[in-house]
Design a protein around this motif. Structure first.
Motif, PDB file in Angstrom:
ATOM      1  N   ARG A  48     -13.760  27.570  29.719  1.00 60.46           N
ATOM      2  CA  ARG A  48     -13.058  26.483  28.714  1.00 60.46           C
ATOM      3  C   ARG A  48     -13.684  26.688  27.500  1.00 60.46           C
ATOM      4  O   ARG A  48     -14.898  27.037  27.285  1.00 60.46           O
ATOM      5  N   ARG A  49     -12.902  26.165  26.555  1.00 62.67           N
ATOM      6  CA  ARG A  49     -13.402  26.434  25.099  1.00 62.67           C
ATOM      7  C   ARG A  49     -13.184  24.991  24.351  1.00 62.67           C
ATOM      8  O   ARG A  49     -12.049  24.172  24.669  1.00 62.67           O
ATOM      9  N   ILE A  50     -13.997  24.545  23.546  1.00 61.49           N
ATOM     10  CA  ILE A  50     -13.729  23.462  22.618  1.00 61.49           C
ATOM     11  C   ILE A  50     -13.851  24.049  21.354  1.00 61.49           C
ATOM     12  O   ILE A  50     -14.738  24.731  20.797  1.00 61.49           O
ATOM     13  N   GLU A  51     -12.584  24.003  20.799  1.00 59.28           N
ATOM     14  CA  GLU A  51     -12.495  24.754  19.227  1.00 59.28           C
ATOM     15  C   GLU A  51     -11.832  23.778  18.213  1.00 59.28           C
ATOM     16  O   GLU A  51     -11.017  22.846  18.876  1.00 59.28           O
ATOM     17  N   ARG A  52     -12.148  24.238  17.048  1.00 57.93           N
ATOM     18  CA  ARG A  52     -11.527  23.538  15.920  1.00 57.93           C
ATOM     19  C   ARG A  52     -10.463  24.599  15.259  1.00 57.93           C
ATOM     20  O   ARG A  52     -10.917  25.477  14.760  1.00 57.93           O
ATOM     21  N   SER A  53      -9.326  23.748  14.944  1.00 56.72           N
ATOM     22  CA  SER A  53      -8.281  24.758  14.523  1.00 56.72           C
ATOM     23  C   SER A  53      -7.116  23.536  13.870  1.00 56.72           C
ATOM     24  O   SER A  53      -7.145  22.602  14.624  1.00 56.72           O
ATOM     25  N   GLU A  54      -6.250  23.958  12.990  1.00 58.18           N
ATOM     26  CA  GLU A  54      -5.498  22.913  12.436  1.00 58.18           C
ATOM     27  C   GLU A  54      -5.980  21.796  12.018  1.00 58.18           C
ATOM     28  O   GLU A  54      -5.222  20.497  12.159  1.00 58.18           O
ATOM     29  N   GLY A  55      -7.263  21.702  11.691  1.00 58.07           N
ATOM     30  CA  GLY A  55      -7.951  20.341  11.273  1.00 58.07           C
ATOM     31  C   GLY A  55      -8.103  19.408  12.450  1.00 58.07           C
ATOM     32  O   GLY A  55      -8.524  18.373  12.284  1.00 58.07           O
TER      33      GLY A  55
END
Length: 178
Positions: A48-55
Motif C-alpha cells: 500500500r502507499r500513502i501519498e500526497r497529490s492534488e493537494g
C-alpha cells in the motif's frame, strides 16, 4: 447443503454511510507527512502507499483504487468514502521504520519499506525461467518490460509487475518476492 450451515451475520457495514470529512478542518502537519511512503502488510502480503497529490493525501491500494485521507488529531488520518470507519495511525517502533495501524473492522499492521527503483541491469538479474517441481514442473518466464518485470505462466498472457520494494514486485492481484 441448504440448512446445513448457519446463516452469516448481517454485515453492520452495509447499513453505514461512507465517512465524510470531519467538520473541523485540521491542517496536514509534519507528523502527518511522516506517514507518506510505501507500506508492506506481511499478514496478507499486500503493498500500500500513502501519498500526497492534488493537494490531498491518499491511501493507494493500486492504480485503480485509492481513498482520500483527512488529517485528524495526533498525526492520524481518517479514510474517506469507505463504508466502515478506518483510521490510519502511527505506532511505536523498535527501529527507525514507521509502522502504522489501519484500524477498522479488520485491522491491519503495515510497516514502511524503502521504495525500489531498480535500473535495467538490476531488473535483468531477476529475469529468467523458474521451475517448480512441486507443482509438476511448472515453468515461469520472467522478462524485463517497461521498467518492471513481465511474468508469464503458459497458457496465460504476460502480467506486468512493478517494483514495490527490494526484491518485491507488485501487480494488483499478486506480489512476487525473490
Amino acid at each position: 447443503l441448504e440448512g446445513k450451515f448457519p446463516k452469516p451475520a448481517q454485515d453492520a457495514a452495509v447499513d453505514r454511510k461512507p465517512e465524510s470529512a470531519p467538520n473541523s478542518s485540521i491542517p496536514i502537519s509534519e507528523d502527518h507527512l511522516k506517514l507518506l511512503g510505501v507500506y508492506w502488510n506481511r499478514e496478507d502480503m499486500t503493498v500500500r502507499r500513502i501519498e500526497r497529490s492534488e493537494g490531498k493525501v491518499w491511501y493507494v491500494r493500486n492504480p485503480e483504487s485509492r481513498s482520500e485521507l483527512a488529517p485528524i488529531e495526533n498525526g492520524q488520518f481518517l479514510m474517506l468514502g469507505v463504508p466502515t470507519r478506518v483510521v490510519i495511525k502511527p505506532m511505536p517502533s523498535d527501529n527507525d521504520w514507521q509502522i502504522v495501524q489501519v484500524a477498522s473492522d479488520t485491522p491491519a499492521i503495515l510497516e514502511k519499506v524503502e521504495p525500489f527503483s531498480p535500473d535495467i541491469k538490476t531488473l535483468n538479474d531477476y529475469s529468467g525461467t523458474y521451475t517448480n517441481h512441486e507443482l509438476g514442473d511448472v515453468r515461469w518466464t520472467i522478462t524485463v518490460k517497461d521498467g518492471g518485470l513481465s511474468f508469464v505462466i503458459p497458457p496465460y498472457d504476460a502480467e506486468a509487475y512493478q517494483p514495490a520494494f527490494k526484491d518485491a514486485f507488485s501487480h494488483p492481484n499478486m506480489i512476487l518476492i525473490f
